[in-house]
Design an enzyme around this catalytic site. Structure first.
Site, PDB file in Angstrom:
ATOM      1  N   LYS A 200      40.055  37.874  39.348  1.00 33.49           N
ATOM      2  CA  LYS A 200      41.333  37.600  38.671  1.00 33.49           C
ATOM      3  C   LYS A 200      41.400  36.188  38.098  1.00 33.49           C
ATOM      4  O   LYS A 200      41.761  35.988  36.945  1.00 33.49           O
ATOM      5  CB  LYS A 200      42.480  37.742  39.687  1.00 33.49           C
ATOM      6  CG  LYS A 200      43.258  39.002  39.540  1.00 33.49           C
ATOM      7  CD  LYS A 200      44.487  39.025  40.423  1.00 33.49           C
ATOM      8  CE  LYS A 200      44.312  38.270  41.711  1.00 33.49           C
ATOM      9  NZ  LYS A 200      45.559  38.042  42.435  1.00 33.49           N
TER      10      LYS A 200
ATOM     11  N   ARG B 110      55.332  41.417  44.284  1.00 35.36           N
ATOM     12  CA  ARG B 110      54.618  42.123  45.341  1.00 35.36           C
ATOM     13  C   ARG B 110      55.429  43.290  45.898  1.00 35.36           C
ATOM     14  O   ARG B 110      54.909  44.106  46.644  1.00 35.36           O
ATOM     15  CB  ARG B 110      54.299  41.172  46.493  1.00 35.36           C
ATOM     16  CG  ARG B 110      53.213  40.173  46.175  1.00 35.36           C
ATOM     17  CD  ARG B 110      52.789  39.455  47.442  1.00 35.36           C
ATOM     18  NE  ARG B 110      52.030  38.259  47.159  1.00 35.36           N
ATOM     19  CZ  ARG B 110      50.727  38.235  46.911  1.00 35.36           C
ATOM     20  NH1 ARG B 110      50.035  39.353  46.925  1.00 35.36           N
ATOM     21  NH2 ARG B 110      50.117  37.102  46.656  1.00 35.36           N
TER      22      ARG B 110
ATOM     23  N   ARG C 175      30.388  34.810  47.986  1.00 35.09           N
ATOM     24  CA  ARG C 175      31.249  33.641  47.787  1.00 35.09           C
ATOM     25  C   ARG C 175      31.406  32.864  49.099  1.00 35.09           C
ATOM     26  O   ARG C 175      31.412  31.645  49.117  1.00 35.09           O
ATOM     27  CB  ARG C 175      32.636  34.096  47.287  1.00 35.09           C
ATOM     28  CG  ARG C 175      33.546  32.960  46.891  1.00 35.09           C
ATOM     29  CD  ARG C 175      34.784  33.469  46.163  1.00 35.09           C
ATOM     30  NE  ARG C 175      35.852  33.839  47.087  1.00 35.09           N
ATOM     31  CZ  ARG C 175      37.028  34.336  46.696  1.00 35.09           C
ATOM     32  NH1 ARG C 175      37.272  34.552  45.412  1.00 35.09           N
ATOM     33  NH2 ARG C 175      37.950  34.635  47.584  1.00 35.09           N
TER      34      ARG C 175
ATOM     35  N   ARG D  59      35.328  29.412  52.929  1.00 37.79           N
ATOM     36  CA  ARG D  59      36.561  30.069  53.355  1.00 37.79           C
ATOM     37  C   ARG D  59      36.253  31.039  54.487  1.00 37.79           C
ATOM     38  O   ARG D  59      35.436  31.950  54.328  1.00 37.79           O
ATOM     39  CB  ARG D  59      37.191  30.833  52.176  1.00 37.79           C
ATOM     40  CG  ARG D  59      38.069  29.951  51.317  1.00 37.79           C
ATOM     41  CD  ARG D  59      38.606  30.719  50.140  1.00 37.79           C
ATOM     42  NE  ARG D  59      39.484  31.836  50.523  1.00 37.79           N
ATOM     43  CZ  ARG D  59      40.251  32.466  49.658  1.00 37.79           C
ATOM     44  NH1 ARG D  59      40.278  32.086  48.380  1.00 37.79           N
ATOM     45  NH2 ARG D  59      41.008  33.467  50.037  1.00 37.79           N
TER      46      ARG D  59
ATOM     47  N   ARG E 298      41.357  42.941  54.242  1.00 38.48           N
ATOM     48  CA  ARG E 298      42.117  42.355  53.118  1.00 38.48           C
ATOM     49  C   ARG E 298      42.167  43.329  51.946  1.00 38.48           C
ATOM     50  O   ARG E 298      43.197  43.458  51.278  1.00 38.48           O
ATOM     51  CB  ARG E 298      41.469  41.036  52.681  1.00 38.48           C
ATOM     52  CG  ARG E 298      41.797  39.871  53.608  1.00 38.48           C
ATOM     53  CD  ARG E 298      40.867  38.693  53.381  1.00 38.48           C
ATOM     54  NE  ARG E 298      40.935  38.178  52.017  1.00 38.48           N
ATOM     55  CZ  ARG E 298      39.966  37.443  51.460  1.00 38.48           C
ATOM     56  NH1 ARG E 298      38.876  37.147  52.134  1.00 38.48           N
ATOM     57  NH2 ARG E 298      40.104  37.004  50.221  1.00 38.48           N
TER      58      ARG E 298
END
Ligand code: IMP
Ligand code: MG
Length: 369
Positions: A193, A268, A307, A313, A325
């Site tokens: 995104k 959302r 990633r 992360r 997720r």
């Protein structure tokens, strides 16, 4: 929304509100005029509809006639003197009520006063259904005003835009911000995104609004909205939708020259989607599309693990967290897919392949909007 020639118009005054205003004008005039039999004079073309409705509501005997103002042939300047068509009746000693659909600059009204000066009428009263106080530049008294409106072009109920729109029973107002492209960008974690939003904002001169970024910015800079938002976050509560909407509103206002917006991370929920629609409507605009990058779960997992090796992360390092997720994304966004599908605004775009290939697919979808 409706389109006449090249312009778009949005609903502005309903037939019911017009009816109430016309009724009130008829009642007020009847009270003021007592037993006098007035001559109502409509100014064509625009006033045909209001005059027709008005006289049906007028509770006492009256006469009705129409006049039309026309520019002398060949004279096209804005200061030209108009000539009158249709005034065949002797109005000496009569109470004349000019019935106008709309008074804008007052130029037409000035001509009417000039023309009626020599008619020997007992009194000349001016009644108009619509009146634009900000546009009015004369000081002739307006005796009866139905509805005051802002200085924006309207159509319907007798009023036209280049010949069209007179027949509509309600009034529409011109939309001032057109050609806006407002997108809601969606995609599961790892769909790309952020990368794609960067391309799209350049190509289409859009402003990318990531709700998370806006929150962090406002909180960091201790804006009033940021402080308010933080008070909820600190208590472990969700930030109320209205606070988020107010923030988005401020972002939209800041960027008046943008061609549109990419909303990222908002809405959302159904309630947020409705609130966003309302916000855009108040800006004479709308959400054009929800664009969702669709990527297979296995590809997402691989991308995020990749990633995670460099991003540091924690939520990108563990496969089961990643799968959770992704699952959560689909559970939460199903509602929004339905919301935008119902408005025929959902566009799924295949998010598998090279960055360039995906950008091209997105552009194809956007260019077709
Ligand atoms: P004025 O002479 O500037 O007061 O405006 C008179 C004429 O302009 C009206 O009789 C209408 O024909 C036209 N007009 C003014 N404003 C509008 C509008 O918003 N929509 C459509 N016609 C309008
Ligand atoms: Mg008129």
């Amino acid at each position: 929304m409706i389109k006449l020639h090249d312009k778009c118009f949005k609903p502005f005054i309903s037939a019911k509100e017009i009816d109430a205003a016309v009724s009130k004008m008829a009642k007020d005039l009847a009270n003021d005029l007592g037993d006098e039999i007035p001559v109502f004079v409509g100014v064509l073309n625009g006033s045909f509809m209001v005059v027709s409705d008005f006289v049906k509501k007028y509770p006492k005997p009256c006469e009705v006639t129409f006049i039309k103002l026309a520019s002398y042939e060949g004279v096209k300047s804005s200061e030209d003197i108009q000539r009158l068509i249709g005034l065949t009746q002797d109005l000496t000693g009569r109470t004349v009520v000019i019935l106008e659909d709309i008074i804008d600059t007052g130029k037409t009204l000035q001509e009417i006063h000039r023309i009626f000066k020599n008619e020997g009428v007992k009194q000349l009263l001016i009644a108009t259904l619509f009146y634009k106080p900000e546009a009015y530049k004369k000081d002739f008294k307006l005796h009866y005003v139905g509805i005051e409106i802002p200085n924006k072009f309207i159509v319907g109920y007798g009023l036209d835009y280049d010949g069209l729109g007179r027949d509509m029973p309600e009034v529409y107002q011109i939309k001032t911000t057109q050609h806006m492209t407002n997108l809601v960008l969606f995609g599961p974690p790892g769909a790309g995104k952020g990368t794609q939003a960067n391309f799209l904002k350049e190509k289409y001169n859009l402003v990318h609004i990531s709700t998370g970024d806006v929150f962090r910015f406002n909180i960091k800079n201790k804006t009033a909205l940021g402080t308010l938002a933080k008070s909820f976050i600190d208590k472990g509560e969700l930030v109320p939708d209205q606070v988020t909407i107010d923030m988005l509103n401020a972002e939209v206002e800041k960027n008046t020259d943008a061609n549109g917006f990419i909303f990222d991370g908002f809405p959302r929920t159904n309630a947020q989607a409705l609130a966003l629609d309302k916000l855009m409507e108040s800006k004479d605009s709308q959400i054009n599309a929800m664009i969702a990058l669709e990527v297979e779960d296995e590809v997402l997992v691989q991308r995020l693990l990749e990633r995670g090796k460099s991003s540091g992360r924690a939520d990108d390092a563990d496969e089961s967290i990643i799968r959770n997720r992704i699952k959560e994304y689909y559970t939460k966004t199903a509602i929004l897919k339905d919301y935008f599908s119902a408005q025929r605004k959902y566009y799924g775009v295949d998010g598998f392949g090279s960055v360039e290939a995906i950008t091209e697919r997105l552009c194809n979808a956007i260019d077709k909007l």
